[in-house]
Design an enzyme around this catalytic site. Structure first.
Site, PDB file in Angstrom:
ATOM      1  N   ASP A 129      48.247  24.499  21.683  1.00  0.00           N
ATOM      2  CA  ASP A 129      49.699  24.370  21.606  1.00  0.00           C
ATOM      3  C   ASP A 129      50.364  24.526  22.967  1.00  0.00           C
ATOM      4  OD1 ASP A 129      49.047  24.294  18.955  1.00  0.00           O
ATOM      5  OD2 ASP A 129      50.582  25.728  18.316  1.00  0.00           O
ATOM      6  N   SER A 148      47.895  31.536  10.931  1.00  0.00           N
ATOM      7  CA  SER A 148      48.449  31.717  12.260  1.00  0.00           C
ATOM      8  C   SER A 148      48.234  33.178  12.611  1.00  0.00           C
ATOM      9  CB  SER A 148      49.933  31.380  12.218  1.00  0.00           C
ATOM     10  OG  SER A 148      50.541  31.754  13.418  1.00  0.00           O
ATOM     11  N   ARG A 188      56.212  41.614  22.815  1.00  0.00           N
ATOM     12  CA  ARG A 188      57.080  40.552  23.335  1.00  0.00           C
ATOM     13  C   ARG A 188      57.938  40.964  24.524  1.00  0.00           C
ATOM     14  NH1 ARG A 188      53.476  37.450  21.679  1.00  0.00           N
ATOM     15  NH2 ARG A 188      53.661  36.543  19.590  1.00  0.00           N
ATOM     16  N   ASP A 193      59.625  35.625  17.000  1.00  0.00           N
ATOM     17  CA  ASP A 193      59.160  35.740  18.378  1.00  0.00           C
ATOM     18  C   ASP A 193      60.060  35.012  19.364  1.00  0.00           C
ATOM     19  OD1 ASP A 193      57.091  37.448  17.960  1.00  0.00           O
ATOM     20  OD2 ASP A 193      55.645  35.876  17.545  1.00  0.00           O
TER      21      ASP A 193
END
Lengths: 411, 411, 411, 411
Positions: free
Chosen positions: B21, B186, B103, B132
């Protein structure tokens, strides 16, 4: 002079277990206050027969019409345990409040009996160092503000085991053989839990003996294959297990069986007492531990985020109120109104795996589910416009950006 | 036109994993914005080698000086994971925030690199439906308010697996064989946890397959004898296991090993995303699950009741702030100041029993212990006057009594 | 036996005002405990000369080295009043805590003196029905846990005016002529406020007499033209008025003058005492009332929304802690850390209009201002994209929409 | 393409004031969406006649059956203003939420009309920078999740005064003479308040002109003698003034008259908008300012301390929810349940003095009063045992003492 001593008491309702301590209290009340004693013994699911308490009260001279023995198990679970679980209540992050939640019901029933029999005082057997005296007495005062409270442990001089046994012998109070020696722990039990405190547990570095536990097998001894169950909820309360509708008390009894067999619900902690010191307690709450997990899982698909987060923020306060004995306070009632208002759509079924001490959620479904596969899917979708996220982030970030600019003077 | 499209971009720093990705994104950025791309790959303990990411970036035409690969594991645990655990943080009562807490560090490092290389934009590979994107972008904007943010998943048209693979093939982006087919879940991983979402998990009634898990054995397969460990704390942070001092990352790694071997830290839940929908996630947090229990137990004998209850009441808000991406916000910093202020005496050792998914506290001791056996004992004592409890209860009850009298007009 | 009676006391530090009550206490302590008495008299800005207190103490036989008279005004404002105002603190929505905030300082200084002179006890003149006994004693215990506290009003039998006067006469304690008759109100004063309680104010339906007030003119008598002032802040504390830098105590003194002349700061309320009953109080807080408005206005352009709302939510708790005497508690210190953390950018100037009881903000400016005319303007602008609002609203609405759909089953 | 543009709209309900802006919107909707337009004009007490709006709508081609004009004043005060005042609601410590509280009612009625006439869209005239768009649209979506929302200010290109006037002229929309030039302020008005924003007020250092105000005389011009009034409450809501029972809207109207005449209720502030920037606003809330003081005073003698403090702690959150448009959210409803639960005994009368901007409580009485002269009196009393305070303090101090001992290692 402190306490009730010196007051003229006509008739007192004693919370009476039938055990040694409250039997001594019974006699001591008769002697000290020369008053009529009414005994009240409740079945809250503690797992003891109550008829021996009646016999013992009679033996100690209580008139039959002054002996009250009530099965409060359904009321206990329906009106106290379940409302508390609607809030996913944990004191200090871990304790399920098994003792705390029973006290307001005992206080309530004791005052009801006092009103019925025209008593002017109530008495309990809790010591002066613990939370229970507070819980009982706040309940008494809130429900009958002019009541006189007698707390013998704070008044008398029988504060050692020896003096207590002496007093019992002098007054022909029968002493069970196994009560001669000191109990290794102090315990309290009801349908929600059993607690162990004191003595061997007073050193918080020492692990309790396995043979202390009475309501659960050790995880090590639990079955090697998991048990799967489905718990059904209506308006935030559990109403059925594996499709079988059960009354509140029957349901909690069944969860206790399931939890106990699978080694679920043991807890070893140090907690902060309301009276100011820290205390070590060990608890077994097999059914309640399952119920807590199940209720949260039920809410996870049926409760709105805003309502859920609000409940979470209020929960520690609500737990503190219950722990400290404020069940009958205006602020507990107000929080309860908030909690209950959120539960009307907490309906559906949770599937759980029970295995050697673990309660794992493995499925949840609801006719009111707010979970929407079509919204959350990684697949292409038409209901959600990903571009909306940009504006969402930009405006949420605006104050952070302005703050950073003000610091950097670059704006 | 929404997004960054149409803006003139000179240089962009891309959070680059080396996977399919973000490799497609890399190429798409070059094409769409005709700008210089800088890649940033962080080792947060996700358990993958990073050198392949460097090779792949080079292959895709990134200049060596534009490739940044950083080992952030110690910073991650020391400055993000540990501060969060000081608050006993759980989102919605259960989730340990393993993804959320990583994050802000990625955003911070990405902005630092942007500043170093003179970039005017940053890009990430998060989709437009998740949390996210919010966490990354709130971080970017808070740390550099004038940055341009490129979120390809919200801009481009490659929103299906097929179009993505087509684009990769057309642009000579190597595709790992096992990436041809769609991943069954995922995932996101770092030293604190691994998460699984989507696809097979989208039906919240269906239990996940056992072979999904990667960081823990099933409780069923864990050893039949318990493992006992001692965790030592200093100022609220874990510093040693079984007497052996360890750096933050090394300590969490060791807890992960211990937890994973004993089947600890699996969690299956439905959570409320910040962008408005509910989402099902399964998490493995072996070490964190141990650490949470240990930290609470350490606080249980060292933290004052008032401070502890205050922390508990603020925790859900603090968790929400982290979950929603507000790590760099003024209010998170303010709450952190409160939390950290309470931790200076959270020192000592906790003894734990690990067994088939269970983490049980079996002992705690501290040089700063507030637990006082002499105060709590059932034995006769001289330090505590039981009669004090009467006044304590009477004054706490006064408002309840006045309230009851006002209702009953008996006062 | 309750209280300290019966304990062996060597030396006691008495909070001594020089008035009749504490003079009687002084004598009573000497008599009852046969101990050395040390007097401590503080200038907190109550507006009375302190030298007469020294003379009176000498007259009552206190050795010169046992008489402590301290000017604590700067410490009071700097370390107690100002930190409290950083939180915009109001108890029960209205009360500025003028009495409450002085008590912890008195307790602290009293314990410091006790440590210096080797005293084993402290004594105060607060009654057994009020908050002040709690505030003093929680302070004593928190700062010196082994101290003995003597609270004569809870111990002695001099509980009527007559017996008190008799005792004074018998012991040659001089009685000021105006103290023969009963004071019409009980008052407490310091640099922040003066309070009136009791007697004529006990009926909460009756308006106080105008001649009771001592620190402010009635709004009716205040000047017919407004006074404009500018208050400058640094790190959340006021540091200058109309450009003139002033020490904390000097600044509050000047605000008191300005407020008093303009009829500002009177308050008539019924409050909830910590000991359980409601009480009517009337307060004059001229300078504090101005300071509260000014500080909020300063924050309004310098404080981030998230931090500000968090402070607002914690303020009632913080006020309750101060009101109830928990200044020295771990949880007050923790909240203070949070509050102080937010104040570093609360810098700038607020312009106020003072007129007949009103304090109106008419201007605010700051070098750190977060207010941005270019963002908020109704004019065309380039910094803010109005279209962002759509995504912001859509995602914030999503959970509400899903909730409505679940109810309507239309989703 | 963002916004609703491009969607097929059949029929849209427009919140229509009859002014220039919403008349242009009306035309623009017809043109842009080729859809049927339904106008909805509400009387919320803004003080303008509504019949001209009907005429203007007809002139612009709206069919009579598509013109809705509703007097919502009683519903507004009864179901929105009063419930909000039960919480003593202030946003950021000062703002009475006059604009915010009207929006959910407009949204509700607009959706009701949309349902009645079979409309598939609603439209409003709020800009893309303010809070009102959020408040309207969150209301729309919560009450009808599938509605299409048209916000012309976020969609069209008529974003300057000139282009708007041009459009009006081109489309034969009548322009009131005084609307040619720009209004000096943007205003919003209803029975609770009038607000002024923008233009001349954009510099927060500049005091507004006196001639801006429309609902109150300046304190300087108010009568030189005070006005005394008595406000009576039932279940927390005001029901009578000076003994005269009044409907909710009539009561607020009368309080507005009394407040306006006495210079009460002006407020000049900088507030934090939900969309991220700070904004300066000036408000007149004459009646609401009186009501707030009166309600708190009523609670001061009728509400339990625990309930009152809980309400105070939740109030800032509740205010934030209303300010940000979450009136119809589950969490607002939950907090409302809590608030309402506390109000059943908030009955009685408050006596107030109104004088040149000041609202002073001078008396309060209640049939449910919790204030007890016999408990609080300085006189000898029999109901309260002062010795109880010792135990109360000792146990509350215990954790502080243990904490101090742990630090000092003297325990």
């Amino acid at each position: 002079m402190s306490g009730a001593s010196g007051k003229q008491i006509k008739k007192v309702v004693l919370a009476y277990s039938g055990g040694l301590d409250t039997s001594v209290i019974l006699k001591w009340l008769q002697e000290t206050y020369s008053c009529e004693v009414v005994t009240f013994t409740a079945d809250l699911g503690q797992g003891e027969e109550l008829e021996p308490a009646r016999k013992k009260a009679e033996l100690l001279g209580i008139k039959p019409e002054n002996i009250f023995i009530d099965d409060l198990r359904e009321e206990f679970v329906r009106d106290f345990v379940f409302p508390m679980f609607r809030a996913n209540t944990l004191y200090e992050g871990t304790y399920l409040l098994g003792t705390s939640i029973a006290r307001p019901l005992i206080a309530k029933r004791q005052i009801e009996i006092a009103n019925m029999v025209g008593a002017d005082a109530v008495a309990h057997g809790a010591t002066g160092k613990g939370n229970d005296q507070v819980r009982f007495e706040l309940g008494y005062y809130a429900l009958r503000p002019d009541i006189t409270v007698i707390a013998p442990w704070r008044e008398w001089t029988l504060n050692s085991r020896t003096t207590l046994l002496d007093y019992a012998e002098k007054n022909q109070i029968p002493i069970a053989k196994d009560k001669r020696g000191e109990a290794p722990y102090s315990t309290d039990a009801n349908l929600l839990h059993i607690s162990y405190e004191g003595k061997a547990l007073e050193d918080p570095w020492v692990e309790p003996d396995e043979d202390m536990y009475t309501r659960s097998v050790a995880p090590e001894k639990a079955p090697d294959t998991p048990t799967y169950i489905e718990v059904e909820f209506k308006n935030g309360d559990a109403v059925a297990i594996d499709g079988k509708a059960l009354s509140p008390a029957a349901l909690l009894t069944e969860l206790n069986r399931l939890g106990g067999e699978n080694g679920i619900g043991r807890l070893d902690l140090v907690e902060n007492r309301y009276v100011g010191m820290k205390s070590r307690g060990v608890y077994e709450t097999p059914g309640g531990s399952i119920l807590l997990v199940a209720h949260r899982a039920m809410e996870s698909i049926t409760l709105d985020r805003g309502a859920g987060h609000l409940k979470d923020e209020l929960m520690p306060r609500y737990a503190e109120l219950i722990y400290c004995g404020y069940w009958w306070s205006p602020e507990r009632l107000a929080i309860q109104a908030l909690i209950d208002q959120t539960q009307s759509l907490v309906n559906g079924t949770v599937r759980l795996k029970l295995f050697k001490g673990n309660v794992t959620v493995v499925g949840r479904q609801s006719p009111n589910s707010l979970y929407r596969m079509d919204y959350v899917t990684f697949e292409q979708d038409s209901v959600y416009n990903q571009k909306d996220a940009e504006g969402f982030i930009k405006l949420n970030a605006l104050r952070l950006r302005l703050g950073a600019m003000a610091k950097q003077k670059i704006g």
